[in-house]
Structures are given as C-alpha cells and as structure tokens.
Design a protein around this motif. Structure first.
Motif, mmCIF file in Angstrom:
data_model
loop_
_atom_site.group_PDB
_atom_site.id
_atom_site.type_symbol
_atom_site.label_atom_id
_atom_site.label_comp_id
_atom_site.label_asym_id
_atom_site.label_seq_id
_atom_site.Cartn_x
_atom_site.Cartn_y
_atom_site.Cartn_z
ATOM 1 N N ALA A 223 0.834 -1.203 0.000
ATOM 2 C CA ALA A 223 0.000 0.000 0.000
ATOM 3 C C ALA A 223 0.866 1.249 0.000
ATOM 4 C CB ALA A 223 -0.919 -0.005 1.224
ATOM 5 N N GLY A 224 0.431 2.241 -0.771
ATOM 6 C CA GLY A 224 1.168 3.488 -0.855
ATOM 7 C C GLY A 224 1.079 4.293 0.421
ATOM 8 N N PRO A 225 1.966 5.268 0.618
ATOM 9 C CA PRO A 225 1.944 6.105 1.821
ATOM 10 C C PRO A 225 0.676 6.952 1.896
ATOM 11 C CG PRO A 225 4.032 6.302 0.664
ATOM 12 C CD PRO A 225 3.110 5.586 -0.269
ATOM 13 N N VAL A 226 0.263 7.256 3.115
ATOM 14 C CA VAL A 226 -0.890 8.121 3.332
ATOM 15 C C VAL A 226 -0.464 9.571 3.133
ATOM 16 C CG1 VAL A 226 -2.626 8.848 4.997
ATOM 17 C CG2 VAL A 226 -1.883 6.467 4.940
ATOM 18 N N ALA A 227 -1.328 10.328 2.490
ATOM 19 C CA ALA A 227 -1.045 11.736 2.227
ATOM 20 C C ALA A 227 -0.896 12.515 3.531
ATOM 21 C CB ALA A 227 -2.163 12.340 1.386
ATOM 22 N N VAL A 228 0.017 13.478 3.535
ATOM 23 C CA VAL A 228 0.199 14.322 4.713
ATOM 24 C C VAL A 228 -0.969 15.290 4.809
ATOM 25 C CG1 VAL A 228 2.709 14.133 4.600
ATOM 26 C CG2 VAL A 228 1.543 16.038 3.450
ATOM 27 N N PRO A 229 -1.309 15.762 5.994
ATOM 28 C CA PRO A 229 -2.367 16.770 6.117
ATOM 29 C C PRO A 229 -2.051 17.993 5.267
ATOM 30 C CG PRO A 229 -1.844 15.861 8.262
ATOM 31 C CD PRO A 229 -0.813 15.334 7.316
ATOM 32 N N GLY A 230 -3.092 18.536 4.664
ATOM 33 C CA GLY A 230 -2.912 19.712 3.817
ATOM 34 C C GLY A 230 -4.068 19.873 2.857
ATOM 35 N N THR A 231 -3.873 20.733 1.874
ATOM 36 C CA THR A 231 -4.899 21.029 0.880
ATOM 37 C C THR A 231 -4.658 20.198 -0.373
ATOM 38 O OG1 THR A 231 -5.123 23.286 1.712
ATOM 39 C CG2 THR A 231 -5.961 22.837 -0.500
ATOM 40 N N TYR A 232 -5.743 19.616 -0.900
ATOM 41 C CA TYR A 232 -5.664 18.791 -2.100
ATOM 42 C C TYR A 232 -6.788 19.195 -3.041
ATOM 43 C CZ TYR A 232 -2.329 15.912 0.443
ATOM 44 O OH TYR A 232 -1.219 15.481 1.134
ATOM 45 N N LYS A 233 -6.725 18.652 -4.242
ATOM 46 C CA LYS A 233 -7.762 18.901 -5.237
ATOM 47 C C LYS A 233 -8.177 17.583 -5.865
ATOM 48 C CE LYS A 233 -6.004 23.503 -6.466
ATOM 49 N NZ LYS A 233 -5.394 24.322 -7.538
ATOM 50 N N VAL A 234 -9.429 17.552 -6.281
ATOM 51 C CA VAL A 234 -9.915 16.425 -7.064
ATOM 52 C C VAL A 234 -10.416 16.979 -8.390
ATOM 53 C CG1 VAL A 234 -12.195 16.544 -5.944
ATOM 54 C CG2 VAL A 234 -11.501 14.474 -7.152
ATOM 55 N N ARG A 235 -10.041 16.301 -9.474
ATOM 56 C CA ARG A 235 -10.430 16.753 -10.817
ATOM 57 C C ARG A 235 -11.084 15.595 -11.544
ATOM 58 N NH1 ARG A 235 -5.489 18.761 -13.682
ATOM 59 N NH2 ARG A 235 -5.053 16.535 -13.969
ATOM 60 N N LEU A 236 -12.317 15.846 -11.988
ATOM 61 C CA LEU A 236 -13.044 14.856 -12.779
ATOM 62 C C LEU A 236 -13.040 15.293 -14.223
ATOM 63 C CD1 LEU A 236 -14.878 12.304 -12.932
ATOM 64 C CD2 LEU A 236 -16.835 13.853 -12.592
ATOM 65 N N SER A 237 -12.614 14.409 -15.115
ATOM 66 C CA SER A 237 -12.553 14.714 -16.545
ATOM 67 C C SER A 237 -13.388 13.693 -17.309
ATOM 68 C CB SER A 237 -11.105 14.673 -17.050
ATOM 69 O OG SER A 237 -10.308 15.619 -16.368
ATOM 70 N N VAL A 238 -14.289 14.199 -18.144
ATOM 71 C CA VAL A 238 -15.117 13.361 -19.017
ATOM 72 C C VAL A 238 -14.998 13.930 -20.416
ATOM 73 C CG1 VAL A 238 -17.401 12.424 -19.475
ATOM 74 C CG2 VAL A 238 -16.706 12.902 -17.120
ATOM 75 N N GLY A 239 -14.205 13.283 -21.246
ATOM 76 C CA GLY A 239 -13.930 13.842 -22.559
ATOM 77 C C GLY A 239 -13.255 15.192 -22.436
ATOM 78 N N ASP A 240 -13.828 16.221 -23.086
ATOM 79 C CA ASP A 240 -13.262 17.570 -23.033
ATOM 80 C C ASP A 240 -13.709 18.358 -21.800
ATOM 81 O OD1 ASP A 240 -12.016 17.112 -25.446
ATOM 82 O OD2 ASP A 240 -13.694 17.888 -26.623
#
Length: 1008
Positions: free
Chosen positions: A861-878
């Motif tokens: 399993a990969g490391p857990v992200a450190v506390p902080g600000t993140y973004k999520v980006r959803l892309s569907v085609g263009d």
C-alpha cells in the motif's frame, strides 16, 4: 350465534383503501419532489448497532426444517435464520411498508408459504401500526401484500394443516380508536379475497386464534375490547369474549360465560388446544381470572391456577400455548416463561435470555424444539428450554432519543426499550463496531440522555422516576432526580410533579453546567443536580380529567407511560448565547417560549385551525441559523389521527405555517432537524421513514435510500452526518451530508457535476501490514476510510470516452489517477448514471506487485497523504471540473506537520525501493520467458552443427544467474500464506516490512 356479515371483502378493493393506516401513498399535496433522487442516490445509510435484540412478539418455525425459524420485530420487520439461530437476516426490507409485525405463520403443508400480519398486538404506549397482510411463496425471498390494509394490529394467524390457501387472521384493529376492520377474517384463496367471519364491534377485535390439531374445522377465537389514548390504557369490557366454531368459521358460538368461566368484566384472553382435542386452555383477564381448562371442548371449564405471576399486567401478556403431544403440559408467557406438566395446576419458570415474553412456537413433531420471543428478541431451544441461543445477533433495538457527543470520533447515545442506555462509537479504528465499542451510561430504558460538551464522559440519563449523573471513568452513578418521589402505581393526578415516562433531559448549548429536566414544569440545575429550581409554572393544559389512574376496568397499569399534561420536550436555542431563549412543548398540545431564561413564558401554540387541540408536541428544533426561527413536529396518532403535523415560525412563535407538502398523509412525523451548515435544509423522521426538504419545508421528498422501513423516533445532525434513532433497527448513520448541502437548482440543471468533498481525516485507513478476509458477523459497519468524492453524471459515458478522476496536491502535482480502465486494479473507477460515490483512501499509488507474490508482515500500500490542501479533478472527454478539499490529521494526536512529512518522505522511499525490487523480479521473469522461448526454438533444429545446443546451454547459464538474482530479491519457494515460516523472506519482503514499522502510527520514524 355469530355468523359472517353480508359484505365480502375483496383484496382488490382493499388495495384501493388507504394504506398505513389510511391512504399512506396519497400525498398531502400533489407538488413534485424538489430534486430528482438520482442527484443524491449514492448516499447510503450505515448500520452501526448495537447488535442487541429488541422487542419481538411473533415467531414461527416448521416441523420439517429444524434449523429454520422466523421472527417479527415490533419495528424491525421479519427476520430468518437457516442455521438454528447462529445468524439472523432481515427478509422483508424491500417489500414491507410497515416495520411492526404482529403475527407469523408458516403453512404446515408447505414451508415455502408464509403469512405475516403487520402491527404488533401488545398495544403498549410505543405501539406501531401495521398495514395489513403479506405473503411469501418462496420461503421469504419475495413478498406480496395481500390486503386488510386498515387492520391496524394483528394478533394471530392460523393456516389449515393440509391447505396452504385456507388462512384465518385475528385482527385486533386500531389501537387508538374504533374501526370496522376488526374480528376474524378468512381467506380460502391464499389471501386474494377475504371474508369477515366474526365481528363483535368496532371497538373490540380478535386477539388470538386456536385451531384444533385433530379437526381443523374446530376453531377458537378470543375477542378483546381494548383502547389506548394519550392519557389512558383500557383493557376489558362487554366486547371481550371467547368464541368457538365447528364449521371452519362459517358460524360461531360464544362460550365466554360457560360453566366455570369467570364472571364480571372480561379482558384479554389467550386460548390454545392440546393434542387431545377436547382439552382447551384459556388464560383470562378478570377479577377472578387465571388459567382455565376445559376437557370437553369448551362446554365447561375449571380454573386450575390463579397465581398473579401468570396474569399480572394481563393486557401486555396473556399468552398460553399447549404442548403439541402431551396434554398435561402447557406454557404461559408473562414476565417469565412458565411451564406446567401437571395439567395446569402448578407452573415452573424456565430460564430464558430476557424477560417479558410474548411468543412461542413448539415443533409439533418434537416438543423439545422451541422458539420464544420476548422484549429482548428471539431465542431458540433444542432441549425444551434448558438452554437458549443468544440475542446479540439481532440489531433490532428500539431507541427513543439520540444525541451525539463531543468525543472524537463522536459517540451516539440513546435509551433502548426494555434494556439499558447505550453509548456506541460512530466509527472505530478497527474493522467494525462491536460489543467492545459500546457501554451503558446510567438512566434506563425510556429516557433522554445528555453528555457534557466540555467533558462527554459526564453523562446525565433519565427514565421515568430516575435521573442519573454518571462519570464513565469512575463508574460513579448518582441519582439526581429533581423530585425523588417514586410514583409507581399512582395516577398522574395524585402527584405534585408529573414526569412522563420519557421526560426530557437537556443541557444548555452554551453552559454545560446548566441542565434542564421536564415534568409539568421546567426544572433547572446549575450544579450537576445538587439542587434544582422550577423555572416555569405549569406549561400544560393541566386537565385533571385526563390525569386519572391508567388501565382498568380490571387491571391498573400506572407506569407513567400514560402520565399526561407533562412537558414532553425542552429545546434551548443554540443562537442565544445568553441562554435565555428556551422552547418547551407539552404532550397535551401546548408550545411555550421564554426569552429571559424562564422568568416569563409565552404560550405560542399554533392555532387549532392547523394544529388541533390535544396534540403531542413531539419535537421542537430551534434553528441553528436564526434565533426567531423554530420548527415543531406534533403527533396525533394516539388520537387515531396519522396525518403529519410539522410547522415553522420565524417570529418566536407569533405566527406559524404548516410545512408538510410531499409527506404522505398517513405518515406522521415525530422529529424535524435543520442542517447546521445549510439554512433551510431540513430532515424529518416519522413512523414510516425519513424525509428531506431543500426549501425550508416548502416541499419534502424521501431520504429513505437503503434504510429499512422502521419507525424513526429521533434524528441528530453531527459533523455533517445524519444519525437516526430507529425504533426497531438500532442506530443508523447517513454519512456525509455535504452533497445535500450543495444541491441546488443550478446543480440539477447540469449534466455533470463534481461535489466539493468534505474535510477528510487520517482515521480508519488501515496500516501497511496487508491481510484480508471477510468481516465478522453481528457487528456495525465503519465508514470507508479516506476522502469521499461524489459526482453526478446524467448519463453514463460510453466506453470510447476518456474518463478519469485525478487527485492533485497543493502544487497541482498528480498524486493518483483513477479510471475505468486503469493501469493497476487498485486505481479502478466505476461509473454509472446518476450520483457516484468514490472514496480515495488518502494513499499515494501502491508499490508494484507481481503475480503470485507472497509477503509476510509486509504490504505494498502506498503512503498516506500528509495533512494539507488537495484537489480532485473529474474529466469526461473535453469536460472537467476541479474541487478543493482538506486532509487533516487525527484530531486526537499531537503529531506536527514536520513529523507527518518525515514519515511520508521515508515511506515514499521505501515504496519506491519495494517497487524497484518487484519490478526487477518481474523483468527477470519476463527475460527468462524470452530466453526459454529462444532456447526452445534453438533446440528445435534448423541451426548448423551444435549451434542450437550451445545456445540452449548459454540460455540455461543465463537463467541460472537470473534465478540467483531473483532468489536474492524474493523467496521463490513461497506458494502459500504461511510458507515464509519455512522459507526465509528475502530483500523485497524485508523492505516492505519496514513500511509497516514506519507506518505503524501517525508519528515521525524512530531513530533506529
């Protein structure tokens, strides 16, 4: 003689009648729902428990299936076991429209045919109505509603031993008012049509049925005149009686006053027939009541036992069951389960897991095989009651109220009917929520609970004439009841202060030292109950005619359930920091408010034109956004009125408006809550479900989702979760309300939308140890660990459209990409039309693996992200949309950002080393396969001289050297999970195991 009435009841007509109990599917307005449910259909209720049985009044089994049994909860629907009670599963959730079950019967000639009557028949104060009869022809896999929708409560069902289509039903009727759908009903076509074959009056219904085991045309029916109201319980009257039919129910003869039966007023009767069909038993509520036996088919009787322990609180019990083989053996159910083996003269109590017994089924071919039901659930015995199965596998608890504490994570607390108080974890660090994760907090079965905000281990809990202060740490529990005068047995009018059975106990939202308790006045303490003062006068109608003793005309029942003219709810405003704004509602229909801490109170009851007099003010919700705004939910079901009554004021109660549009007419509402994050987002819980309003009550729509149909007695919003106290299915949580908080017309018009995730915490994520396997049974569920990402797609993209969901860090660097066709299985993204919930486990990409890899105490399993600000980006085609969210550490820890970063940096290095080692093994195996192919072709001939042989030899030499490298990296002897105990682990496993050491806690790496 009593024969059938002229009117024939058709099931088709019944379906046109109102459903629970009248027109449950009709809406109070034809206004459409505010939003299409596909915009939030990924939201899911989570069952957390406790897994401890609640009240059960109906049980059944079959002679030919010794491991299969059924029970019906008084709010939790129908359950089935196929392993003799080791595990139980609900089987009615997708089909029934009412959760209260009154009777279950399996056709003796076909175990696949099951009849269920909804609506429990012991009509205690928290009784829930049913909506008629259901039938299954496939052993409970599917169900069909088969009529009698206005039956209210159903006492018993009997099926002909050779004809599964011939069925008789004892219909008690409405618990709180007269109605004509009462008496004994018969169907000759499996429930397609019904005949009313025995009718006494619109105030007396059938409570029990017995069929002669030797001659099924001989039937006995008990009729019971009983009624509940807000301030009374009545059992007995001229309508009660015992009847016999010798022609399958075509005609009936009353045998109530036959020789030997008691004189005077008759109340509830239980009846049963022994294997010797002339022997009939009855337990009769009367001044000279008791256990009666007839040895001539009911012509004459004699009382065999008059002990009070068999007939105390007769309206709640009065159940009798004959042994199917031995005519000398008979059982009587009361607070204990009693058995007589000497013809009913003496009885001995059997030890059972819980008290207060209501149901018993005895296998006709093996009387040692029993299933019993009581106020703690259902239990099975295979040795005649010497030992029983447990009840800790039945999450059917009935809770009255719910609070959420300030623990991290928060705990959920409530009082379970006929059991104890409970505080249970909303989530745990382990894999589930089990018995070790809940505990009692004083008080008793019926009360409110209040936990201090500044110290949630100081808990106040009430239950009729008791109020405790408990320090959970020390176990010290002190009775701090404001007026310690035990009222048991006395009517409300005899008391100085009238405390309801479930009187309110509420802490100030601003001062945790201020505690309120409600009688007919509001009491306040500022020193943890050392002293109390009344801060109001009598806030009720104080009608003395409604404060007499409850019960009668035979047996009184003064438990405080029917204590009337009491303050039923106290609600301090969270918007008045001075603590002066307090609302109070009474069970006789008054609403008061004070704005000066109780010095003066104003009657602000909604006018009778919209809230009829004598309603019960069930809940008041002061708005968390505006001090002048409050919401009131009132009920009138105890007056046989099942309509919803919900109101809003925006001027401290000067004016009110009804807000019930969209709630079905027959679905009364007990509680309304406003979301603290979004003004006007309301939640309502009632007898048949949960509703949501996005427009401040102007319209409502269902929020039931996967929640079973079960009475909802209370709701609380905590940390953007919605918690439900069900009355029959324990506690449930709707995790993450943020999509509902963001839902608006602008969202509904879009074809794609990405909701902003709520703050995620590094909690419940699991470590790097690895492992697997299924979860344990009979435990509550944890929420998925990580960041929940919700998005909406009006239609699912086709397979040619490029779709991916990216997690980015604060520098917009890619952390992880998920897609429908991922490079690694752990990066998969499943798509569908409507809302999708995707949970990022807060981990960076995993280390690489290879086929057949076996590690000991090491994972990828990969490391857990450190506390902080993140973004999520959803892309569907263009098209794409990006939202920002925050990851925070466990609030209970003191780990610094620098320590989180040190741990993360080392874990990334370890992950990369593990990947390098595993990639090397994979490349070695790929090269080896290529070499094997070349050697095979060389050996196949076609090359001059011994060239092919030399190539093959060189190939073997190279393979040998590659094998040595591979064996240094990985233990190639491993073939099963515990092989590493025999073959020492190699480099990649050692490095991977180091990740488990470093990630064992949220802390900087040790110096070793």
């Amino acid at each position: 003689m009593f024969g059938p009435p002229p009117r024939r009841l058709l099931a088709a007509v019944a379906f046109l009648a109102v459903a629970v109990p009248v027109a449950a599917q009709r809406r109070s307005s034809a206004a459409p729902a505010a939003f299409d449910t596909s915009l939030y259909n990924a939201l899911e209720w989570r069952e957390i428990g406790p897994f401890r049985g609640g009240r059960v009044t109906a049980v059944a089994g079959h002679a030919d299936q010794p491991l299969t049994y059924y029970f019906g909860g008084t709010g939790g629907g129908v359950w089935k076991t196929s392993d003799g009670g080791l595990t139980w599963a609900p089987i009615s959730d997708k089909y029934f429209r009412a959760g209260s079950i009154g009777a279950i019967e399996i056709a003796p000639s076909d175990p696949n045919v099951i009849y269920v009557g909804t609506g429990e028949s012991p009509i205690r104060g928290n009784v829930s109505p049913g909506n008629g009869m259901y039938k299954s022809t496939d052993a409970g896999k599917t169900w069909t509603h088969i009529g009698l929708p206005n039956a209210g409560q159903i006492g018993a069902i009997r099926v002909h031993p050779a004809n599964p289509d011939l069925v008789y039903v004892a219909v008690l009727g409405h618990a709180f008012g007269p109605n004509p759908e009462r008496g004994v009903f018969r169907s000759k076509d499996g429930g397609k049509t019904w005949d009313k074959i025995l009718f006494r009056s619109d105030s007396a219904g059938a409570i029990d049925l017995a069929m002669d085991p030797a001659n099924p045309r001989i039937l006995y029916a008990a009729i019971w005149q009983a009624r509940r109201g807000p301030s009374y319980m009545s059992s007995g009257g001229p309508g009660s009686g015992l009847f016999k039919s010798t022609d399958g129910g075509d005609t009936w003869k009353e045998i109530t006053r036959n020789e030997g039966m008691p004189r005077g007023v008759i109340g509830k009767i239980g009846v049963t027939v022994s294997a010797n069909h002339d022997r009939v038993w009855a337990i009769v509520e009367a001044d000279s009541g008791g256990v009666f036996r007839s040895d001539d088919g009911g012509d004459t009787w004699r009382r065999t036992n008059d002990e009070r322990n068999l007939r105390q609180r007769a309206w709640y019990y009065s159940h009798i069951h004959a042994d199917p083989k031995d005519p000398e053996t008979v059982y009587v159910l009361n607070t204990s389960m009693y058995r007589s083996v000497d013809g009913g003269r003496t009885f001995t109590a059997l030890r059972a897991p819980h008290g207060d017994h209501h149901g018993l089924w005895i296998a006709p071919n093996d009387p040692a095989r029993l299933i019993n039901s009581n106020d703690g659930g259902a239990d099975i015995s295979n040795n005649g009651g010497a030992t029983w199965t447990g009840q800790d596998n039945q999450p059917t608890a009935q809770f009255y109220h719910v609070i959420a504490t300030t623990h991290v994570p928060y705990k959920i607390c409530g009082s379970q009917q006929d059991n104890s108080t409970v505080c249970i974890a909303s989530r745990t660090s382990g894999g589930s929520i089990g018995g070790k994760d809940w505990y009692e907090v004083g008080g008793g079965e019926s009360g409110w609970i209040a936990a201090r905000a500044d110290d949630p281990d100081i808990v106040y809990a009430g239950s009729y004439s008791y109020l405790s202060r408990l320090d959970v740490r020390t176990g010290q529990e002190r009775n701090i009841f404001p007026w310690p005068d035990n009222p048991m047995g006395w009517g409300a009018g005899d008391l100085k202060y009238r405390f309801q059975w479930t009187f309110p106990v509420v802490l100030s939202p601003f001062n945790p030292s201020v505690l309120y308790a409600g009688a007919n006045v509001v009491f306040r303490t500022t020193n943890e109950g050392q002293s109390w003062e009344a801060v109001s006068g009598d806030l009720t109608r104080n009608d003395k005619s409604k404060q007499g003793p409850s019960g009668g005309p035979i047996t009184k029942d003064n438990t405080s359930v029917e204590y009337y003219s009491t303050v039923f709810v106290i609600a301090p405003s969270p918007k008045d920091s001075g603590g002066g704004l307090i609302w109070a509602g009474s069970d006789d229909g008054l609403v008061h408010v004070t704005r000066d801490g109780g010095k003066t109170w104003t009657n602000v009851t909604p006018p009778a034109s919209i809230l009829p007099d004598w309603s019960l003010i069930s809940s008041i919700e002061p708005s968390p956004h505006d001090a002048a705004t409050a919401y009131v939910a009132a009920t009138r079901y105890k007056l046989d009125d099942f309509k919803p009554y919900v109101f809003k004021t925006s001027d401290y109660g000067k004016t009110w408006r009804a807000i019930t549009c969209g709630i079905p007419v027959g679905h009364f509402i007990r509680v309304v809550r406003e979301d603290p994050a979004r003004r006007g987002l309301l939640f309502a819980g009632g007898e048949f479900g949960v509703y949501v309003s996005f427009d401040d009550g102007a319209s409502w729509q269902s929020l039931q989702r996967n929640l079973p149909v079960v009475p909802i007695h209370d709701l609380v919003v905590k940390d953007n979760d919605l918690v439900a106290a069900t009355h029959g299915r324990s506690f449930w949580i709707l995790d993450d309300l943020t999509p509902l908080q963001q839902l608006a017309d602008s969202v509904a018009r879009q074809t794609r939308f990405l909701y902003t995730p709520r703050t995620a915490y590094r909690m419940g994520l699991g470590g790097g140890f690895g492992g697997g396997g299924g979860g344990p049974a009979n435990v509550g569920r944890n929420p998925p660990g990580g960041a929940a990402v919700f998005f909406y797609l009006k239609s699912a993209p086709d397979s040619t459209t490029d779709v991916h969901l990216d997690i980015l860090d604060s520098r917009d660097s890619l952390v992880r990409r998920f897609a429908p066709k991922p490079k690694a299985p752990t990066d998969s993204l499943k798509l569908r039309a409507g809302m999708t919930r995707f949970v990022w486990n807060l981990r960076y990409a995993d280390a690489s693996r290879f086929q057949g890899m076996i590690f000991w105490a090491g994972g990828t399993a990969g490391p857990v992200a450190v506390p902080g600000t993140y973004k999520v980006r959803l892309s569907v085609g263009d098209w794409s949309q990006t939202r920002e969210f925050v990851v925070r550490g466990d609030p209970r820890l003191k780990t610094t950002p620098a320590e989180y970063q040190q741990q993360f940096d080392l874990l990334m290095k370890i992950r990369d080393r593990v990947s390098a080692a595993n990639d090397a093994v994979r490349r070695i195996r790929e090269v080896r396969d290529q070499i094997d192919g070349a050697a095979t072709r060389a050996r196949g001939g076609g090359l001059p001289g011994d060239v092919g042989k030399r190539i093959a030899q060189q190939a073997d030499s190279i393979k040998g050297r590659l094998a040595a490298v591979e064996q240094a990296i990985y233990q190639v002897q491993n073939r099963s999970s515990q092989d590493p105990l025999n073959y020492p682990i190699r480099l990649n496993n050692k490095i991977a195991a180091l990740a488990g050491v470093v990630a064992s806690a949220d802390a900087a790496p040790t110096a070793q």
